[in-house]
Design a protein around this motif. Structure first.
Motif, mmCIF file in Angstrom:
data_model
loop_
_atom_site.group_PDB
_atom_site.id
_atom_site.type_symbol
_atom_site.label_atom_id
_atom_site.label_comp_id
_atom_site.label_asym_id
_atom_site.label_seq_id
_atom_site.Cartn_x
_atom_site.Cartn_y
_atom_site.Cartn_z
ATOM 1 N N LEU A 42 -90.077 9.340 -94.889
ATOM 2 C CA LEU A 42 -88.610 9.452 -94.924
ATOM 3 C C LEU A 42 -87.938 8.087 -95.088
ATOM 4 O O LEU A 42 -86.946 7.959 -95.805
ATOM 5 C CB LEU A 42 -88.110 10.117 -93.646
ATOM 6 N N SER A 43 -88.503 7.080 -94.438
ATOM 7 C CA SER A 43 -87.923 5.729 -94.551
ATOM 8 C C SER A 43 -87.962 5.266 -96.005
ATOM 9 O O SER A 43 -86.974 4.748 -96.533
ATOM 10 C CB SER A 43 -88.721 4.717 -93.721
ATOM 11 N N ARG A 44 -89.109 5.456 -96.650
ATOM 12 C CA ARG A 44 -89.232 4.997 -98.052
ATOM 13 C C ARG A 44 -88.220 5.694 -98.945
ATOM 14 O O ARG A 44 -87.604 5.081 -99.812
ATOM 15 C CB ARG A 44 -90.658 5.235 -98.561
ATOM 16 N N ARG A 45 -88.068 7.005 -98.727
ATOM 17 C CA ARG A 45 -87.119 7.762 -99.543
ATOM 18 C C ARG A 45 -85.686 7.293 -99.304
ATOM 19 O O ARG A 45 -84.908 7.100 -100.225
ATOM 20 C CB ARG A 45 -87.242 9.266 -99.249
ATOM 21 N N LEU A 46 -85.351 7.093 -98.039
ATOM 22 C CA LEU A 46 -83.986 6.669 -97.723
ATOM 23 C C LEU A 46 -83.700 5.291 -98.331
ATOM 24 O O LEU A 46 -82.642 5.073 -98.932
ATOM 25 C CB LEU A 46 -83.787 6.627 -96.202
ATOM 26 N N LEU A 47 -84.655 4.383 -98.217
ATOM 27 C CA LEU A 47 -84.464 3.031 -98.759
ATOM 28 C C LEU A 47 -84.307 3.057 -100.273
ATOM 29 O O LEU A 47 -83.542 2.281 -100.845
ATOM 30 C CB LEU A 47 -85.654 2.136 -98.392
ATOM 31 N N ALA A 48 -85.036 3.981 -100.920
ATOM 32 C CA ALA A 48 -84.960 4.068 -102.387
ATOM 33 C C ALA A 48 -83.622 4.639 -102.844
ATOM 34 O O ALA A 48 -83.178 4.373 -103.961
ATOM 35 C CB ALA A 48 -86.109 4.931 -102.906
ATOM 36 N N GLU A 49 -82.989 5.419 -101.977
ATOM 37 C CA GLU A 49 -81.779 6.127 -102.417
ATOM 38 C C GLU A 49 -80.493 5.593 -101.813
ATOM 39 O O GLU A 49 -79.416 6.091 -102.128
ATOM 40 C CB GLU A 49 -81.924 7.627 -102.100
ATOM 41 N N ASP A 50 -80.601 4.596 -100.946
ATOM 42 C CA ASP A 50 -79.400 4.066 -100.305
ATOM 43 C C ASP A 50 -79.486 2.547 -100.328
ATOM 44 O O ASP A 50 -80.344 1.963 -99.651
ATOM 45 C CB ASP A 50 -79.319 4.584 -98.859
ATOM 46 N N ASP A 51 -78.611 1.922 -101.091
ATOM 47 C CA ASP A 51 -78.749 0.470 -101.243
ATOM 48 C C ASP A 51 -78.003 -0.320 -100.172
ATOM 49 O O ASP A 51 -77.938 -1.544 -100.233
ATOM 50 C CB ASP A 51 -78.318 0.026 -102.650
ATOM 51 N N ARG A 52 -77.468 0.388 -99.171
ATOM 52 C CA ARG A 52 -76.757 -0.346 -98.120
ATOM 53 C C ARG A 52 -77.592 -0.495 -96.861
ATOM 54 O O ARG A 52 -77.115 -0.984 -95.848
ATOM 55 C CB ARG A 52 -75.433 0.363 -97.782
ATOM 56 N N ILE A 53 -78.828 -0.009 -96.911
ATOM 57 C CA ILE A 53 -79.677 -0.112 -95.713
ATOM 58 C C ILE A 53 -80.938 -0.921 -96.031
ATOM 59 O O ILE A 53 -81.491 -0.816 -97.124
ATOM 60 C CB ILE A 53 -79.986 1.280 -95.112
#
Ligand code: GDP
Ligand code: ADP
Length: 228
Positions: A42-53
């Motif tokens: 989930l972390s990898r997916r979130l990082l790939a799709e959200d450039d503010r985190i």
């Protein structure tokens, strides 16, 4: 006289061009779970799709798994180096998990937060408790649960990166880990990755809008009211 329609873009606290609009403090999003429930995925997916985190990359004395990259997945260090970092205050929190030492480098987190970025942490309940003491207001705590015990074991085995002994050790610790679920703000039962990711993004979006994080709000509202 009424201000021109675009004048609010120059009001104090408003960042032109930013999607969130108002200037705000960065937040600290923690993901914890028993091993194998899906934090890394989930972390990898979130990082790939959200450039503010930004991911907080931990230091650990654990050996790298096949495919893990030093400086990206973890900073892999010796026990001596870890102790030096811990003893010089370079770690924001640290804990022993499965007989290995893990810790969060302080400087990278402080740099990201002061640049107004959010930071994602894949840490256990011990680290979360420590962050809660030092940064409660900035913390958003999410706990992942596997849908079933069988799913958890299957995931640990299909990841195929740990020996049978290590998988057994992680399964036997899972119940203890799960007992800390009450210390978290949000619970996600990670049955389907897409569904969990959508929920995680919704949590992040709502938390970013919390009034106390909006450092630009008072100035913005004052400017708005002055113009009325
Ligand atoms: N307190 C703390 N826990 C960490 C840190 N980094 C990783 N962990 C936790 O250590 C545990 C083991 O991590 P890891 O060896 O990568 O195994 P995995 O969770 O099965 O992928 C997990 O619960 C992680 O969340 C850290 O910097 N601090
Ligand atoms: N929702 C899910 N459904 C099925 N498999 C999953 C799901 N989430 C993660 N996995 C798989 O389970 C294994 C463990 O996931 P991982 O993200 O490494 O867990 P953690 O970081 O919590 O230890 C990986 O092989 C991953 O692809």
């Amino acid at each position: 006289m009424a201000a021109p329609a675009t004048s609010h873009f120059s009001l104090p606290g408003w960042k032109p061009g930013s999607r969130s609009g108002l200037a705000r403090r960065g937040l600290m999003l923690v993901l914890s779970s028993p091993s194998g429930a899906g934090k890394t995925t989930l972390s990898r997916r979130l990082l790939a799709e959200d450039d503010r985190i930004t991911m907080s990359v931990s230091v650990t004395t654990r050996a790298p798994r096949p495919g893990e990259v030093d400086g990206k997945d973890y900073f892999f260090v010796s026990k001596e180096r870890f102790e030096e970092l811990r003893d010089t205050g370079a770690l924001l929190e640290h804990a022993t998990v499965f007989s290995n030492l893990y810790g969060t480098p302080r400087q990278a987190v402080e740099d990201a937060l002061s640049a107004g970025r959010d930071v994602l942490f894949d840490i256990d309940w011990q680290g979360t408790q420590q962050l809660d003491q030092s940064a409660e207001q900035d913390l958003v705590k999410v706990f992942l649960l596997p849908p079933t015990a069988e799913d958890l074991e299957k995931r640990l085995r299909t990841r195929a990166q740990d020996t049978d002994d290590v998988v057994r050790q992680r399964m036997s610790k899972a119940s203890d880990e799960i007992s800390h679920f009450t210390e978290y703000d949000y619970i996600l039962i990670n049955q389907d990755v897409e569904d969990s990711l959508a929920k995680l993004k919704a949590i992040l979006q709502a938390e970013r809008l919390k009034r106390r994080r909006l450092t630009g709000l008072a100035g913005f509202v004052k400017g708005l009211r002055d113009a009325l």
